[in-house]
Design a protein around this motif. Structure first.
Motif, PDB file in Angstrom:
ATOM      1  N   PRO A   9       3.301  -7.863   5.379  1.00 55.25           N
ATOM      2  CA  PRO A   9       2.346  -7.991   4.069  1.00 55.25           C
ATOM      3  C   PRO A   9       0.804  -9.097   4.261  1.00 55.25           C
ATOM      4  CG  PRO A   9       4.007  -9.934   4.769  1.00 55.25           C
ATOM      5  CD  PRO A   9       4.778  -8.303   5.937  1.00 55.25           C
ATOM      6  N   ARG A  10       0.625  -9.299   5.712  1.00 57.53           N
ATOM      7  CA  ARG A  10      -0.358  -9.683   5.666  1.00 57.53           C
ATOM      8  C   ARG A  10      -1.645  -8.332   5.646  1.00 57.53           C
ATOM      9  NH1 ARG A  10      -3.173  -9.707   9.912  1.00 57.53           N
ATOM     10  NH2 ARG A  10      -5.392 -10.844  10.629  1.00 57.53           N
ATOM     11  N   THR A  11      -1.475  -7.400   6.079  1.00 54.94           N
ATOM     12  CA  THR A  11      -2.222  -6.776   6.188  1.00 54.94           C
ATOM     13  C   THR A  11      -2.702  -5.745   4.288  1.00 54.94           C
ATOM     14  OG1 THR A  11      -2.708  -5.456   8.645  1.00 54.94           O
ATOM     15  CG2 THR A  11      -2.932  -4.150   6.344  1.00 54.94           C
ATOM     16  N   ALA A  12      -1.686  -5.877   3.983  1.00 52.68           N
ATOM     17  CA  ALA A  12      -1.451  -4.988   2.323  1.00 52.68           C
ATOM     18  C   ALA A  12      -2.224  -6.955   1.479  1.00 52.68           C
ATOM     19  CB  ALA A  12       0.184  -5.704   1.714  1.00 52.68           C
ATOM     20  N   GLU A  13      -2.203  -8.193   1.777  1.00 55.99           N
ATOM     21  CA  GLU A  13      -2.459  -9.366   1.177  1.00 55.99           C
ATOM     22  C   GLU A  13      -3.913  -8.943   1.775  1.00 55.99           C
ATOM     23  OE1 GLU A  13      -3.330 -11.926  -1.734  1.00 55.99           O
ATOM     24  OE2 GLU A  13      -1.250 -11.202  -0.772  1.00 55.99           O
ATOM     25  N   LEU A  57     -11.340  -4.163  10.549  1.00 57.76           N
ATOM     26  CA  LEU A  57      -9.737  -4.303  10.807  1.00 57.76           C
ATOM     27  C   LEU A  57      -9.536  -4.878  12.364  1.00 57.76           C
ATOM     28  CD1 LEU A  57     -10.195  -1.612   8.671  1.00 57.76           C
ATOM     29  CD2 LEU A  57      -7.814  -1.129   9.791  1.00 57.76           C
ATOM     30  N   ASP A  58      -8.816  -5.813  12.321  1.00 53.47           N
ATOM     31  CA  ASP A  58      -8.223  -6.460  13.780  1.00 53.47           C
ATOM     32  C   ASP A  58      -6.696  -5.451  13.907  1.00 53.47           C
ATOM     33  OD1 ASP A  58      -6.117  -7.729  12.665  1.00 53.47           O
ATOM     34  OD2 ASP A  58      -6.675  -9.415  11.953  1.00 53.47           O
ATOM     35  N   GLU A  59      -6.713  -6.243  15.132  1.00 52.14           N
ATOM     36  CA  GLU A  59      -6.037  -5.723  16.117  1.00 52.14           C
ATOM     37  C   GLU A  59      -4.429  -6.074  15.102  1.00 52.14           C
ATOM     38  OE1 GLU A  59      -5.518  -3.465  18.479  1.00 52.14           O
ATOM     39  OE2 GLU A  59      -7.528  -3.673  18.522  1.00 52.14           O
ATOM     40  N   ASP A  60      -3.846  -7.033  14.171  1.00 51.89           N
ATOM     41  CA  ASP A  60      -2.770  -6.765  14.003  1.00 51.89           C
ATOM     42  C   ASP A  60      -2.554  -5.672  13.083  1.00 51.89           C
ATOM     43  OD1 ASP A  60      -1.155  -8.673  15.353  1.00 51.89           O
ATOM     44  OD2 ASP A  60      -2.124 -10.134  13.929  1.00 51.89           O
ATOM     45  N   ASP A  61      -4.053  -5.496  12.391  1.00 53.38           N
ATOM     46  CA  ASP A  61      -4.248  -4.523  10.869  1.00 53.38           C
ATOM     47  C   ASP A  61      -4.224  -2.879  10.960  1.00 53.38           C
ATOM     48  OD1 ASP A  61      -4.993  -6.334   9.344  1.00 53.38           O
ATOM     49  OD2 ASP A  61      -6.494  -6.166  10.170  1.00 53.38           O
ATOM     50  N   LYS A  62      -3.947  -2.130  12.824  1.00 51.68           N
ATOM     51  CA  LYS A  62      -4.353  -1.475  12.591  1.00 51.68           C
ATOM     52  C   LYS A  62      -2.972  -0.791  13.342  1.00 51.68           C
ATOM     53  CE  LYS A  62      -9.458  -1.377  15.172  1.00 51.68           C
ATOM     54  NZ  LYS A  62      -9.669  -1.466  16.178  1.00 51.68           N
ATOM     55  N   ALA A  63      -2.482  -2.213  14.076  1.00 56.97           N
ATOM     56  CA  ALA A  63      -1.150  -1.828  14.042  1.00 56.97           C
ATOM     57  C   ALA A  63       0.086  -1.672  13.303  1.00 56.97           C
ATOM     58  CB  ALA A  63      -0.672  -3.250  15.036  1.00 56.97           C
ATOM     59  N   ALA A  64      -0.500  -2.107  11.921  1.00 58.79           N
ATOM     60  CA  ALA A  64       0.092  -2.159  10.667  1.00 58.79           C
ATOM     61  C   ALA A  64      -0.394  -0.882   9.902  1.00 58.79           C
ATOM     62  CB  ALA A  64      -0.293  -3.279   9.804  1.00 58.79           C
ATOM     63  N   LEU A  65      -1.502   0.078  10.460  1.00 54.12           N
ATOM     64  CA  LEU A  65      -1.636   0.889  10.322  1.00 54.12           C
ATOM     65  C   LEU A  65      -0.716   1.908  10.474  1.00 54.12           C
ATOM     66  CD1 LEU A  65      -5.354   0.513   8.852  1.00 54.12           C
ATOM     67  CD2 LEU A  65      -2.809   0.279   7.025  1.00 54.12           C
ATOM     68  N   ARG A  66      -1.100   2.269  11.523  1.00 60.66           N
ATOM     69  CA  ARG A  66      -0.145   2.922  12.707  1.00 60.66           C
ATOM     70  C   ARG A  66       1.385   3.040  12.100  1.00 60.66           C
ATOM     71  NH1 ARG A  66      -3.661   1.110  17.209  1.00 60.66           N
ATOM     72  NH2 ARG A  66      -1.872  -0.864  17.200  1.00 60.66           N
ATOM     73  N   ASP A  67       1.931   1.911  12.098  1.00 67.09           N
ATOM     74  CA  ASP A  67       2.902   1.849  11.475  1.00 67.09           C
ATOM     75  C   ASP A  67       3.178   2.480  10.125  1.00 67.09           C
ATOM     76  OD1 ASP A  67       6.002   0.985  11.686  1.00 67.09           O
ATOM     77  OD2 ASP A  67       6.075   0.340  10.010  1.00 67.09           O
ATOM     78  N   LEU A  68       2.062   2.868   9.268  1.00 71.06           N
ATOM     79  CA  LEU A  68       2.184   2.466   7.632  1.00 71.06           C
ATOM     80  C   LEU A  68       2.256   4.616   8.459  1.00 71.06           C
ATOM     81  CD1 LEU A  68       2.761   2.105   4.777  1.00 71.06           C
ATOM     82  CD2 LEU A  68       0.239   2.318   4.938  1.00 71.06           C
ATOM     83  N   GLY A  69       1.679   5.092   9.275  1.00 76.14           N
ATOM     84  CA  GLY A  69       0.886   6.237   9.650  1.00 76.14           C
ATOM     85  C   GLY A  69       2.760   6.856   9.548  1.00 76.14           C
TER      86      GLY A  69
END
Length: 382
Positions: free
Chosen positions: A195-199, A313-325
């Motif tokens: 939710p943080r990256t989505a926001e 993008l910070d590391e949390d954002d990159k991790a979120a997009l990795r998971d999204l992939g």
């Protein structure tokens, strides 16, 4: 670093969305019984298809008559154009299969029968493309060992196409599928798991960074010259970039670094009410180093994404997009192409990708319609 594996993989079957079982299959079949199709055309079973909220994805239409050829398909599309366009809107993707092999001219005729306006300005797309028949272009010619991540076609552009069609002239010896996924499933996973990256994406939007060469580099999937995109001279290019809201830097070797205006990453499709992850491929994610303006910086063609306020993008954002992939790989629909296949996608609700492959492979593409963000998509105000 965020990247997809380049190891060759067979097509991956889609995850079934919702509870599996006979009741779900019966509901899915009920949704395809009343399609308003003419005699001789049926909704065929595609083993790799997903059930998305009670509907097959993609909807696959095939002839029942043995020996039906491309001329029969053309007659069908011409006579039932409005119905087919409605099915693309309702189902997100329609696959026409079973009319036999054909070539660029046949695909051009099909595209003209399906879409009222087949002209489309391809200058904003990233890769070099060649027109092989009226309205029909080569698809992104990324090296066969590479994958192309999920994206909405030309999401980095002011007016993306409303539809993208793919045509198979020659399937790959191995691999080479064009995976698809309903974009609202991607957004739902992002919002529920990150939710943080989505926001941040909702509040800030994104900007696309790009380095383009002075002369087109046909060996690169991102190698289109800035002259093709913006204008033959620097003066013409600067005028066009100013109109489109870019900032830019001319590089010492003749290349051009651009930063787009703020683009919405999460948008609502007004027709369906569904929220799409409306992004270009660099967001979902084959991460590259962000191109810089520093003297001596690499001028090879590349793309990257930052947030709309200019932050990375910070590391949390990159991790979120990795998971999204990873989610998209699990939930995708990927089927082996057959010669003569035509796949029509609703670009406002469906994302697509490309698997790596063993050549030869020849997939052609056509773009049509316009998605004006201010009108066809309820854009987030950023």
């Amino acid at each position: 670093q965020v990247s997809f594996s380049s190891g060759l993989r067979p097509p991956v079957a889609a995850r079934v969305v919702g509870p599996a079982g006979p009741a779900l299959r019966a509901r899915t079949m009920a949704n395809v019984r009343d399609l308003g199709l003419p005699e001789g055309i049926v909704a065929a079973t595609l083993p790799e298809a997903a059930d998305v909220e009670g509907r097959p994805f993609p909807l696959t239409l095939s002839p029942t008559a043995p020996g039906a050829g491309v001329e029969h398909r053309l007659e069908f599309v011409r006579a039932w154009r409005a119905t087919l366009v409605q099915h693309v809107a309702d189902f997100g993707a329609v696959l026409l299969r079973g009319w036999g092999p054909c070539g660029p001219k046949d695909f051009s005729d099909l595209n003209a029968a399906l879409h009222e306006d087949t002209s489309f300005d391809m200058s904003c797309s990233a890769g070099p493309r060649n027109e092989v028949a009226p309205g029909i272009f080569t698809a992104n010619e990324a090296p066969p060992e590479d994958t192309i991540p999920f994206h909405h076609e030309m999401a980095q552009c002011a007016a993306p196409p409303s539809h993208i069609s793919f045509f198979c002239e020659k399937p790959a010896a191995e691999g080479g599928a064009t995976p698809i996924i309903m974009s609202h499933l991607v957004t739902a996973h992002l919002r529920s798991s990150h939710p943080r990256t989505a926001e941040k994406l909702q509040e800030l939007g994104v900007r696309y960074l790009r380095v383009q060469p002075e002369a087109t580099d046909s060996t690169s999937a991102l190698g289109k010259s800035w002259k093709v995109t913006f204008g033959e001279t620097r003066e013409e290019a600067e005028a066009q970039m100013a109109r489109e809201g870019y900032t830019w830097t001319w590089l010492p070797g003749g290349g051009l670094r651009t930063v787009s205006r703020v683009m919405n990453a999460l948008v609502i499709d007004e027709r369906s009410g569904r929220e799409s992850f409306f992004t270009a491929a660099e967001t979902t994610l084959k991460e590259m180093p962000i191109p810089t303006e520093a003297a001596g910086a690499d001028e090879r063609p590349c793309k990257a994404v930052i947030f709309g306020d200019g932050s990375e993008l910070d590391e949390d954002d990159k991790a979120a997009l990795r998971d999204l992939g990873k989610f998209m790989e699990r939930a995708q629909v990927a089927f082996a192409w057959e010669a003569g296949d035509a796949l029509i996608l609703n670009n406002s609700t469906v994302m697509h990708a490309r698997q790596n492959f063993c050549p030869p492979r020849r997939i052609l593409a056509a773009l049509s319609g316009r998605l004006e963000r201010e009108h066809m998509l309820r854009a987030l105000k950023v």
